[in-house]
Write a protein that holds these residues in place. Structure first.
Motif, PDB file in Angstrom:
ATOM      1  N   VAL A   9       2.613   6.037  39.330  1.00  0.00           N
ATOM      2  CA  VAL A   9       3.231   6.382  38.061  1.00  0.00           C
ATOM      3  C   VAL A   9       2.819   5.356  37.025  1.00  0.00           C
ATOM      4  O   VAL A   9       2.888   4.148  37.271  1.00  0.00           O
ATOM      5  N   TYR A  10       2.410   5.851  35.870  1.00  0.00           N
ATOM      6  CA  TYR A  10       1.959   5.012  34.765  1.00  0.00           C
ATOM      7  C   TYR A  10       2.714   5.445  33.520  1.00  0.00           C
ATOM      8  O   TYR A  10       3.038   6.620  33.353  1.00  0.00           O
ATOM      9  N   ALA A  11       2.962   4.496  32.640  1.00  0.00           N
ATOM     10  CA  ALA A  11       3.666   4.824  31.404  1.00  0.00           C
ATOM     11  C   ALA A  11       3.308   3.819  30.325  1.00  0.00           C
ATOM     12  O   ALA A  11       2.954   2.667  30.618  1.00  0.00           O
ATOM     13  N   ARG A  12       3.433   4.278  29.101  1.00  0.00           N
ATOM     14  CA  ARG A  12       3.201   3.399  27.959  1.00  0.00           C
ATOM     15  C   ARG A  12       4.061   3.907  26.805  1.00  0.00           C
ATOM     16  O   ARG A  12       4.233   5.102  26.627  1.00  0.00           O
ATOM     17  N   SER A  13       4.574   2.962  26.016  1.00  0.00           N
ATOM     18  CA  SER A  13       5.303   3.312  24.802  1.00  0.00           C
ATOM     19  C   SER A  13       4.319   3.562  23.681  1.00  0.00           C
ATOM     20  O   SER A  13       3.299   2.872  23.576  1.00  0.00           O
ATOM     21  N   TYR A  14       4.649   4.532  22.853  1.00  0.00           N
ATOM     22  CA  TYR A  14       3.816   4.881  21.710  1.00  0.00           C
ATOM     23  C   TYR A  14       4.687   4.850  20.462  1.00  0.00           C
ATOM     24  O   TYR A  14       5.668   5.595  20.368  1.00  0.00           O
ATOM     25  N   GLU A  15       4.317   3.987  19.542  1.00  0.00           N
ATOM     26  CA  GLU A  15       5.099   3.817  18.325  1.00  0.00           C
ATOM     27  C   GLU A  15       5.251   5.133  17.569  1.00  0.00           C
ATOM     28  O   GLU A  15       6.325   5.445  17.061  1.00  0.00           O
ATOM     29  N   SER A  54      -3.386   7.374  23.397  1.00  0.00           N
ATOM     30  CA  SER A  54      -3.303   6.560  22.171  1.00  0.00           C
ATOM     31  C   SER A  54      -4.279   7.080  21.123  1.00  0.00           C
ATOM     32  O   SER A  54      -3.924   7.239  19.943  1.00  0.00           O
ATOM     33  N   GLU A  55      -5.507   7.345  21.538  1.00  0.00           N
ATOM     34  CA  GLU A  55      -6.527   7.850  20.619  1.00  0.00           C
ATOM     35  C   GLU A  55      -6.126   9.214  20.064  1.00  0.00           C
ATOM     36  O   GLU A  55      -6.305   9.487  18.877  1.00  0.00           O
ATOM     37  N   TYR A  56      -5.582  10.075  20.920  1.00  0.00           N
ATOM     38  CA  TYR A  56      -5.097  11.385  20.496  1.00  0.00           C
ATOM     39  C   TYR A  56      -4.022  11.226  19.413  1.00  0.00           C
ATOM     40  O   TYR A  56      -4.082  11.877  18.369  1.00  0.00           O
ATOM     41  N   LEU A  57      -3.061  10.351  19.660  1.00  0.00           N
ATOM     42  CA  LEU A  57      -1.971  10.156  18.697  1.00  0.00           C
ATOM     43  C   LEU A  57      -2.457   9.551  17.390  1.00  0.00           C
ATOM     44  O   LEU A  57      -1.799   9.696  16.360  1.00  0.00           O
ATOM     45  N   GLU A  58      -3.614   8.887  17.418  1.00  0.00           N
ATOM     46  CA  GLU A  58      -4.207   8.326  16.201  1.00  0.00           C
ATOM     47  C   GLU A  58      -5.092   9.340  15.486  1.00  0.00           C
ATOM     48  O   GLU A  58      -5.698   9.015  14.462  1.00  0.00           O
ATOM     49  N   GLY A  59      -5.185  10.569  16.022  1.00  0.00           N
ATOM     50  CA  GLY A  59      -5.914  11.621  15.335  1.00  0.00           C
ATOM     51  C   GLY A  59      -7.243  12.023  15.928  1.00  0.00           C
ATOM     52  O   GLY A  59      -7.925  12.891  15.393  1.00  0.00           O
TER      53      GLY A  59
END
Length: 155
Positions: A9-15, A54-59
């Motif tokens: 299981v992996y996880a990361r917070s995204y602002e 992360s890249e997806y969320l940055e567009g």
């Protein structure tokens, strides 16, 4: 993307989401996705797929089409999720259209309810992009769904 051998299981917070994305893997396949408010203590935060999110969320136009899913579902439910997977980045489809794409009758209330149940129980939202479905229900929480829709400029 080769995730061969990835288990855990992996996880990361995204602002941008104001929450985390938690991904479960088994034998290199994504088997679950959830959106906890905080990162659980027992997970790893370093994974290439989390970087891509992360890249997806940055567009960045990211389809995640190469991510292998380990969906342990009956064939008829899998057909619904595969129909959702086929909706291209930046486009949306109605529940009725998804119903037809899954080989069911969108004029049959039981078929529509079946599709809605499959959407609600989607174990891998984002990779099976239920945020691209108009008029859900959804496995993706509403605030996360709206962010994904904003990223893809779905309106």
């Amino acid at each position: 993307m080769s995730l061969a051998g990835t288990t855990g299981v992996y996880a990361r917070s995204y602002e941008r989401l104001d929450r985390a994305i938690k991904i479960g893997f088994a034998s290199g396949h994504v088997i679950s996705v959830s959106f906890p408010r905080t990162i659980p203590e027992d997970v790893d935060t370093d994974h290439e797929l989390l970087d891509r999110i992360s890249e997806y969320l940055e567009g960045s136009e990211e389809t995640f089409a190469d991510v292998e899913l380990g969906l342990t579902l009956p064939t008829d439910r899998r057909a619904v999720l595969e129909a959702v997977e086929s909706v291209p980045y930046g486009e949306s489809a109605s529940v009725s259209r998804i119903t037809r794409m899954a080989g069911r009758d969108d004029n049959d209330p039981e078929d529509l309810e079946f599709v809605k149940d499959a959407l609600r129980d989607n174990p891998t939202p984002l990779f099976v992009p239920d945020h691209r479905v108009e008029g859900g229900p959804y496995a993706t929480p509403s605030d996360v769904r709206e962010t994904f829709r904003d990223v893809e400029e779905l309106r």
